[in-house]
Design a protein around this motif. Structure first.
Motif, PDB file in Angstrom:
ATOM      1  N   GLY A 135       0.840  -1.181   0.000  1.00 49.46           N
ATOM      2  CA  GLY A 135       0.000   0.000   0.000  1.00 49.46           C
ATOM      3  C   GLY A 135       0.876   1.232   0.000  1.00 49.46           C
ATOM      4  O   GLY A 135       2.080   1.157  -0.243  1.00 49.46           O
ATOM      5  N   SER A 136       0.286   2.390   0.313  1.00 52.86           N
ATOM      6  CA  SER A 136       1.074   3.614   0.282  1.00 52.86           C
ATOM      7  C   SER A 136       0.850   4.450   1.530  1.00 52.86           C
ATOM      8  O   SER A 136       1.646   4.426   2.467  1.00 52.86           O
ATOM      9  CB  SER A 136       0.748   4.417  -0.977  1.00 52.86           C
ATOM     10  OG  SER A 136      -0.653   4.684  -1.034  1.00 52.86           O
ATOM     11  N   THR A 137      -0.277   5.172   1.612  1.00 43.40           N
ATOM     12  CA  THR A 137      -0.447   6.168   2.670  1.00 43.40           C
ATOM     13  C   THR A 137      -1.287   5.680   3.847  1.00 43.40           C
ATOM     14  O   THR A 137      -1.608   6.464   4.731  1.00 43.40           O
ATOM     15  CB  THR A 137      -1.083   7.446   2.093  1.00 43.40           C
ATOM     16  OG1 THR A 137      -2.335   7.121   1.484  1.00 43.40           O
ATOM     17  CG2 THR A 137      -0.161   8.081   1.061  1.00 43.40           C
ATOM     18  N   SER A 138      -1.658   4.401   3.891  1.00 44.34           N
ATOM     19  CA  SER A 138      -2.366   3.864   5.049  1.00 44.34           C
ATOM     20  C   SER A 138      -1.958   2.408   5.246  1.00 44.34           C
ATOM     21  O   SER A 138      -1.598   1.709   4.301  1.00 44.34           O
ATOM     22  CB  SER A 138      -3.895   3.963   4.868  1.00 44.34           C
ATOM     23  OG  SER A 138      -4.319   3.172   3.772  1.00 44.34           O
ATOM     24  N   VAL A 139      -2.013   1.966   6.523  1.00 46.55           N
ATOM     25  CA  VAL A 139      -1.599   0.608   6.826  1.00 46.55           C
ATOM     26  C   VAL A 139      -2.213   0.217   8.169  1.00 46.55           C
ATOM     27  O   VAL A 139      -2.517   1.075   9.010  1.00 46.55           O
ATOM     28  CB  VAL A 139      -0.053   0.491   6.881  1.00 46.55           C
ATOM     29  CG1 VAL A 139       0.519   1.229   8.089  1.00 46.55           C
ATOM     30  CG2 VAL A 139       0.409  -0.959   6.869  1.00 46.55           C
ATOM     31  N   GLY A 140      -2.390  -1.085   8.382  1.00 47.12           N
ATOM     32  CA  GLY A 140      -2.889  -1.599   9.651  1.00 47.12           C
ATOM     33  C   GLY A 140      -2.580  -3.076   9.751  1.00 47.12           C
ATOM     34  O   GLY A 140      -2.220  -3.731   8.766  1.00 47.12           O
ATOM     35  N   PHE A 141      -2.725  -3.628  10.962  1.00 49.69           N
ATOM     36  CA  PHE A 141      -2.482  -5.044  11.179  1.00 49.69           C
ATOM     37  C   PHE A 141      -3.692  -5.858  10.728  1.00 49.69           C
ATOM     38  O   PHE A 141      -4.841  -5.423  10.855  1.00 49.69           O
ATOM     39  CB  PHE A 141      -2.206  -5.316  12.654  1.00 49.69           C
ATOM     40  CG  PHE A 141      -0.910  -4.730  13.146  1.00 49.69           C
ATOM     41  CD1 PHE A 141       0.295  -5.338  12.846  1.00 49.69           C
ATOM     42  CD2 PHE A 141      -0.914  -3.570  13.901  1.00 49.69           C
ATOM     43  CE1 PHE A 141       1.492  -4.807  13.301  1.00 49.69           C
ATOM     44  CE2 PHE A 141       0.271  -3.025  14.362  1.00 49.69           C
ATOM     45  CZ  PHE A 141       1.479  -3.643  14.057  1.00 49.69           C
ATOM     46  N   SER A 142      -3.427  -7.049  10.242  1.00 53.32           N
ATOM     47  CA  SER A 142      -4.489  -7.975   9.875  1.00 53.32           C
ATOM     48  C   SER A 142      -4.985  -8.704  11.116  1.00 53.32           C
ATOM     49  O   SER A 142      -4.300  -8.724  12.155  1.00 53.32           O
ATOM     50  CB  SER A 142      -3.963  -8.993   8.867  1.00 53.32           C
ATOM     51  OG  SER A 142      -3.039  -9.871   9.498  1.00 53.32           O
ATOM     52  N   PRO A 143      -6.163  -9.332  11.070  1.00 50.28           N
ATOM     53  CA  PRO A 143      -6.612 -10.155  12.201  1.00 50.28           C
ATOM     54  C   PRO A 143      -5.611 -11.244  12.566  1.00 50.28           C
ATOM     55  O   PRO A 143      -5.438 -11.566  13.754  1.00 50.28           O
ATOM     56  CB  PRO A 143      -7.931 -10.746  11.694  1.00 50.28           C
ATOM     57  CG  PRO A 143      -8.429  -9.741  10.693  1.00 50.28           C
ATOM     58  CD  PRO A 143      -7.193  -9.226  10.014  1.00 50.28           C
ATOM     59  N   VAL A 144      -4.935 -11.805  11.564  1.00 50.08           N
ATOM     60  CA  VAL A 144      -3.918 -12.828  11.838  1.00 50.08           C
ATOM     61  C   VAL A 144      -2.762 -12.220  12.622  1.00 50.08           C
ATOM     62  O   VAL A 144      -2.220 -12.835  13.559  1.00 50.08           O
ATOM     63  CB  VAL A 144      -3.418 -13.451  10.520  1.00 50.08           C
ATOM     64  CG1 VAL A 144      -2.231 -14.376  10.772  1.00 50.08           C
ATOM     65  CG2 VAL A 144      -4.542 -14.211   9.834  1.00 50.08           C
ATOM     66  N   ASP A 145      -2.358 -10.988  12.248  1.00 45.64           N
ATOM     67  CA  ASP A 145      -1.293 -10.299  12.988  1.00 45.64           C
ATOM     68  C   ASP A 145      -1.684 -10.119  14.452  1.00 45.64           C
ATOM     69  O   ASP A 145      -0.897 -10.431  15.363  1.00 45.64           O
ATOM     70  CB  ASP A 145      -1.018  -8.921  12.373  1.00 45.64           C
ATOM     71  CG  ASP A 145      -0.351  -8.989  11.011  1.00 45.64           C
ATOM     72  OD1 ASP A 145       0.332  -9.983  10.741  1.00 45.64           O
ATOM     73  OD2 ASP A 145      -0.525  -8.035  10.216  1.00 45.64           O
ATOM     74  N   PHE A 146      -2.875  -9.573  14.693  1.00 49.17           N
ATOM     75  CA  PHE A 146      -3.305  -9.319  16.066  1.00 49.17           C
ATOM     76  C   PHE A 146      -3.370 -10.620  16.878  1.00 49.17           C
ATOM     77  O   PHE A 146      -3.008 -10.648  18.062  1.00 49.17           O
ATOM     78  CB  PHE A 146      -4.663  -8.622  16.083  1.00 49.17           C
ATOM     79  CG  PHE A 146      -4.585  -7.142  15.840  1.00 49.17           C
ATOM     80  CD1 PHE A 146      -3.775  -6.332  16.621  1.00 49.17           C
ATOM     81  CD2 PHE A 146      -5.336  -6.558  14.834  1.00 49.17           C
ATOM     82  CE1 PHE A 146      -3.708  -4.964  16.403  1.00 49.17           C
ATOM     83  CE2 PHE A 146      -5.279  -5.186  14.600  1.00 49.17           C
ATOM     84  CZ  PHE A 146      -4.454  -4.388  15.385  1.00 49.17           C
ATOM     85  N   ALA A 147      -3.833 -11.681  16.242  1.00 45.31           N
ATOM     86  CA  ALA A 147      -3.913 -12.960  16.953  1.00 45.31           C
ATOM     87  C   ALA A 147      -2.523 -13.440  17.371  1.00 45.31           C
ATOM     88  O   ALA A 147      -2.332 -13.966  18.472  1.00 45.31           O
ATOM     89  CB  ALA A 147      -4.594 -14.005  16.069  1.00 45.31           C
ATOM     90  N   SER A 148      -1.536 -13.244  16.500  1.00 44.11           N
ATOM     91  CA  SER A 148      -0.175 -13.670  16.842  1.00 44.11           C
ATOM     92  C   SER A 148       0.390 -12.825  17.980  1.00 44.11           C
ATOM     93  O   SER A 148       1.119 -13.331  18.842  1.00 44.11           O
ATOM     94  CB  SER A 148       0.736 -13.588  15.619  1.00 44.11           C
ATOM     95  OG  SER A 148       0.977 -12.241  15.243  1.00 44.11           O
ATOM     96  N   HIS A 149       0.045 -11.516  18.000  1.00 47.33           N
ATOM     97  CA  HIS A 149       0.488 -10.664  19.108  1.00 47.33           C
ATOM     98  C   HIS A 149      -0.073 -11.182  20.438  1.00 47.33           C
ATOM     99  O   HIS A 149       0.634 -11.251  21.450  1.00 47.33           O
ATOM    100  CB  HIS A 149       0.027  -9.217  18.896  1.00 47.33           C
ATOM    101  CG  HIS A 149       0.514  -8.597  17.623  1.00 47.33           C
ATOM    102  ND1 HIS A 149       0.080  -7.357  17.185  1.00 47.33           N
ATOM    103  CD2 HIS A 149       1.390  -9.041  16.678  1.00 47.33           C
ATOM    104  CE1 HIS A 149       0.667  -7.075  16.042  1.00 47.33           C
ATOM    105  NE2 HIS A 149       1.446  -8.077  15.706  1.00 47.33           N
ATOM    106  N   GLU A 150      -1.354 -11.524  20.427  1.00 47.45           N
ATOM    107  CA  GLU A 150      -2.008 -11.947  21.665  1.00 47.45           C
ATOM    108  C   GLU A 150      -1.494 -13.298  22.147  1.00 47.45           C
ATOM    109  O   GLU A 150      -1.486 -13.581  23.356  1.00 47.45           O
ATOM    110  CB  GLU A 150      -3.526 -11.971  21.442  1.00 47.45           C
ATOM    111  CG  GLU A 150      -4.098 -10.555  21.313  1.00 47.45           C
ATOM    112  CD  GLU A 150      -5.441 -10.517  20.606  1.00 47.45           C
ATOM    113  OE1 GLU A 150      -5.974 -11.614  20.303  1.00 47.45           O
ATOM    114  OE2 GLU A 150      -5.937  -9.407  20.348  1.00 47.45           O
ATOM    115  N   ARG A 151      -1.033 -14.124  21.211  1.00 45.73           N
ATOM    116  CA  ARG A 151      -0.451 -15.412  21.627  1.00 45.73           C
ATOM    117  C   ARG A 151       0.943 -15.226  22.213  1.00 45.73           C
ATOM    118  O   ARG A 151       1.299 -15.885  23.187  1.00 45.73           O
ATOM    119  CB  ARG A 151      -0.353 -16.361  20.414  1.00 45.73           C
ATOM    120  CG  ARG A 151      -1.656 -16.999  19.992  1.00 45.73           C
ATOM    121  CD  ARG A 151      -1.380 -18.145  19.013  1.00 45.73           C
ATOM    122  NE  ARG A 151      -0.626 -17.686  17.833  1.00 45.73           N
ATOM    123  CZ  ARG A 151      -1.181 -17.202  16.726  1.00 45.73           C
ATOM    124  NH1 ARG A 151      -2.500 -17.137  16.634  1.00 45.73           N
ATOM    125  NH2 ARG A 151      -0.432 -16.822  15.721  1.00 45.73           N
ATOM    126  N   GLY A 152       1.730 -14.339  21.634  1.00 49.69           N
ATOM    127  CA  GLY A 152       3.142 -14.302  21.988  1.00 49.69           C
ATOM    128  C   GLY A 152       3.614 -13.171  22.865  1.00 49.69           C
ATOM    129  O   GLY A 152       4.553 -13.336  23.657  1.00 49.69           O
TER     130      GLY A 152
END
Length: 483
Positions: A135-152
């Motif tokens: 992308g270019s001027t916007s970005v965010g975490f995917s649901p898979v990203d957030f799930a990995s954060h909460e696990r680790g």
């Protein structure tokens, strides 16, 4: 520390009295408009030295695939919230350290995470896992990203004892998910790269703003977002003599919203010819009082933090550490050292501005120099350039009377002329205003500028850098913040 003073705000200007201007639309291939102007945001931020950002960008955006890394960062208070300070970049090698994920597309390998976490714990640095999206001027975490954060991340935070989190980048945007030491969780408001352009990457472009009518002519150059950037900046001026008093005047009229004014001296009669708006009755007053009066006259809504101390005083050093930009207009070795230290420890850009008029014992006038030097975190350093003398620094750090006896007893005052000072000041402020609005053509140009008024020439001087330097390298305090 003295409490900042805030003047009463002026009556608000009705929308009908305002003009809303936009920066010109991007033109394909035009380097001047590659970066969007995002005014500073409130909340947690991450500052990256330009060299680190260049290396990380090359790794993340070299092709159309996803890549990973870890940033180890110091922590400090910032002007609008806590600040993470990039100290080390650990690149994850594709296929070895960045591998196919169990739940998502790719992930950092357990061994790479373990080694980086141990290093973070040992060095008392925050751990930030990094990857890129498209992308270019916007970005965010995917649901898979957030799930990995909460696990680790809860376990990782417990192991390191430090802030842990993740940052996702596109070339023009960044978002972060931080897990704090007290158990709280926070978003990353922005990523800052303090180079020749002061780049701010946010999860999305800042909302539109409307400029005050007083700054209409400036906003036609900088855009409303650029003008709002000036308003939200916290800028320090160290030394309020001939050069410093001009800097305060220019910055106040530019619309900078908060000035930290540092100088312990009082106005003398010999100062009057080169201090902006000085009067005979100002003799004996603190230079901070005179500078404050001028700043308020130029911008009644400005917030001021006058500190009538030398720059090495703890109050002054603490104030410098939470600024967005520093102007150095004091010519002592102590001032140079402590500003240089702040630049690299807290990843804050600075500009030194000054004039040298050499006069021989027989009255012969040498080559006059008006110098403007950009100090870039991790890149340009006054120790590397031989601009700090360790013996003079040791003398500067003695109490006042001892300094006078050791150094200044027979010192002859150097010539100083307001018009010569203006050459360095204009160059310094022009660079600053183009940097914070991302209008410089080259992000990486950090050369100093040297004017020689007698020969009417202008030269660019490239800074030297010693990789073993204990001031700007990894052997020193780079990005360590308060630790």
């Amino acid at each position: 520390m003295a409490e900042p003073t805030r003047t009463p705000t002026l009556p608000s200007i009705e929308p009908a009295q305002r003009l809303r201007q936009r920066r010109p639309e991007s033109r394909e291939g035009d380097p001047m408009v590659r970066h969007q102007v995002n005014p500073p945001a409130d909340g947690w931020s991450l500052a990256l030295p330009p060299r680190m950002w260049a290396e990380l960008s090359e790794h993340l955006f070299l092709d159309g695939d996803e890549h990973g890394a870890v940033i180890l960062a110091g922590i400090a208070d910032g002007p609008r919230g806590p600040r993470l300070l990039g100290r080390e970049l650990l690149i994850a090698t594709d296929g070895v350290d960045y591998v196919a994920g169990t739940f998502g597309y790719r992930a950092l390998s357990p061994e790479f995470v373990r080694d980086a976490a141990v290093r973070a714990a040992d060095e008392q640095l925050a751990y930030l896992a990094v990857h890129n999206h498209f992308g270019s001027t916007s970005v965010g975490f995917s649901p898979v990203d957030f799930a990995s954060h909460e696990r680790g991340y809860p376990a990782l935070r417990q192991i390191t004892g430090q802030v842990v989190g993740a940052v996702v980048f596109t070339p023009q945007a960044a978002a972060g998910d931080l897990w704090l030491r007290d158990g709280a969780r926070a978003e990353l408001a922005e990523v800052i790269v303090p180079g020749n352009n002061l780049i701010r990457l946010r999860p999305r472009l800042a909302p539109a703003t409307v400029s005050d009518l007083r700054y209409d002519r400036q906003a036609r150059l900088f855009g409303d977002q650029g003008q709002e950037t000036f308003n939200r900046l916290r800028v320090a001026v160290v030394g309020l003599g001939g050069v410093g008093s001009m800097l305060v005047e220019f910055l106040s009229r530019l619309g900078v919203g908060h000035l930290v004014l540092i100088d312990d001296e009082k106005v003398e009669e010999t100062n009057l010819s080169r201090l902006i708006a000085a009067e005979q009755t100002d003799v004996g007053k603190l230079k901070t009082d005179l500078a404050s009066r001028n700043a308020l006259r130029a911008n009644p809504e400005i917030t001021l933090e006058p500190i009538a101390e030398r720059v090495e005083h703890p109050t002054a050093r603490q104030a410098l550490a939470s600024c967005d930009w520093i102007f150095l207009a004091a010519d002592t070795d102590a001032a140079r050292h402590w500003v240089n230290e702040t630049v690299h420890r807290y990843l804050i850009p600075a500009t030194q501005a000054g004039v040298k008029v050499p006069v021989g014992a027989d009255g012969t006038i040498g080559q006059i120099h008006a110098a403007t030097r950009l100090l870039v975190p991790g890149k340009t350093c006054m120790w590397c350039d031989g601009l700090i003398n360790s013996t003079n620094l040791a003398i500067d750090m003695h109490p006042g009377e001892e300094r006078r006896l050791a150094r200044y007893l027979d010192e002859v005052p150097a010539p100083s002329v307001i018009a010569l000072n203006s050459v360095a000041v204009a160059e310094a402020v022009n660079h600053f205003m183009l940097a914070v609005t991302a209008l410089h053509e080259d992000d990486t140009d950090t050369a100093s500028i040297l004017h020689r008024p007698r020969s009417r020439d202008r030269a660019l001087v490239v800074s030297r850098q010693d990789p073993t330097c204990s001031a700007c390298g990894l052997n020193g305090p780079l990005g360590r913040g308060d630790s």
